[in-house]
Design an enzyme around this catalytic site. Structure first.
Site, PDB file in Angstrom:
ATOM      1  N   TYR A  72      31.599  66.272  79.211  1.00 32.15           N
ATOM      2  CA  TYR A  72      32.212  65.047  79.722  1.00 32.15           C
ATOM      3  C   TYR A  72      33.327  65.395  80.704  1.00 32.15           C
ATOM      4  O   TYR A  72      33.411  64.816  81.801  1.00 32.15           O
ATOM      5  CB  TYR A  72      32.759  64.236  78.553  1.00 32.15           C
ATOM      6  CG  TYR A  72      33.412  62.934  78.946  1.00 32.15           C
ATOM      7  CD1 TYR A  72      32.660  61.855  79.390  1.00 32.15           C
ATOM      8  CD2 TYR A  72      34.798  62.774  78.850  1.00 32.15           C
ATOM      9  CE1 TYR A  72      33.262  60.651  79.747  1.00 32.15           C
ATOM     10  CE2 TYR A  72      35.407  61.577  79.196  1.00 32.15           C
ATOM     11  CZ  TYR A  72      34.636  60.522  79.642  1.00 32.15           C
ATOM     12  OH  TYR A  72      35.233  59.339  79.992  1.00 32.15           O
ATOM     13  N   SER A  94      38.679  59.483  84.512  1.00 29.58           N
ATOM     14  CA  SER A  94      39.378  59.586  83.241  1.00 29.58           C
ATOM     15  C   SER A  94      40.501  60.603  83.399  1.00 29.58           C
ATOM     16  O   SER A  94      40.487  61.419  84.333  1.00 29.58           O
ATOM     17  CB  SER A  94      38.404  60.063  82.158  1.00 29.58           C
ATOM     18  OG  SER A  94      39.073  60.469  80.979  1.00 29.58           O
TER      19      SER A  94
END
Length: 268
Positions: free
Chosen positions: A153, A140
């Site tokens: 995360y 990501s």
């Protein structure tokens, strides 16, 4: 692009980017192994792919790494080899660091970091024996930056970069290639399923993702990167610029990110 005759194993294949990757690889000729926890959804995805009868559905829980050696052995027995492993499965987060329970943080790391590492370690010996294969990690933009509400995360995605960048330097002489994909905002259910402070699902899609790129566009860029054996692929909209701001103008990135407000009760 032609992946005819190649076996591509995709985790998180029951929705979102993983579902789009399944259709894209199948359209390019690959034989698929589709994995996630939701067998019914995997079967649905299989039926939407080109040549559905060729593809294998295999339930897998990224939080259960002890099952990976047996699952890998099953794939090798039924398909003969694994040419491309796509570590796509994962779960996002929406919680302030001070509020996130440690149990939830550990669960996020188990799924987003330890799961892909453990599955790669299960698959890698067969690739090394053949001196051929590709390992793909869907990370990501958060693998480079940190924003409010995503501390664990972001930590997991940062960790993936460190691990798989290092792995690339170890296995390239053995014919193994490692690619990291860094999507920005993609219009999937990632925020619907994001974990809150105590592990509860957020249950709604954020506007940034509603306005994000289509998963098919993201998948096309990733498949193209695999075909070209790129080390890294960045795909998304303006948010991808955060990677370069953080890298080259960190003081400006810090100023921008401080303006971001976060609350678990924020509307989409």
């Amino acid at each position: 692009m032609n992946f005819a005759g190649q076996v591509v194993w995709i985790t998180g294949a029951s929705s979102g980017i993983g579902e789009a990757l399944a259709r894209a690889f199948a359209a390019a000729g690959a034989r698929l192994v589709l994995s996630s926890r939701r067998t019914e959804e995997l079967e649905r995805v299989r039926r939407t792919c080109a040549r559905p009868e060729e593809h294998l559905v295999l339930a897998l829980d990224l939080a259960q790494p002890a099952t990976f050696p047996a699952l890998t052995a099953e794939v090798l027995a039924r398909c003969g080899r694994i040419d491309v492993l796509v570590n796509n499965g994962g779960v996002s987060q929406r919680a302030r660091a001070i509020d996130a329970s440690f149990a939830t943080e550990r669960a996020l790391m188990d799924v987003n970091y330890f799961g892909p590492v453990a599955l790669t370690k299960a698959v890698l010996p067969s690739m090394l024996a053949r001196r051929s294969g590709q390992v793909v990690v869907v990370s990501s933009v958060m693998g480079y930056v940190g924003t409010p509400g995503r501390s664990t995360y972001a930590a997991a995605k940062h960790a993936l970069h460190g691990y798989f960048d290092s792995l690339r330097t170890e296995v390239w002489r053995e014919g193994i290639h490692v690619m990291i994909a860094c999507p920005g905002y993609v219009n999937t259910a990632v925020t619907d399923n994001a974990l809150g402070p105590t592990g509860e699902k957020r249950g709604r899609r954020e506007g940034t993702h509603i306005r994000g790129i289509a998963p098919e566009k993201c998948a096309a860029a990733i498949v193209r990167g695999v075909w070209r054996r790129r080390n890294e692929v960045h795909v998304g909209g303006w948010e991808v610029l955060g990677i370069y701001l953080q890298r080259y103008v960190p003081w400006l990135y810090a100023r921008v990110v401080r303006k971001i407000r976060f609350s678990v009760d924020d509307a989409p």
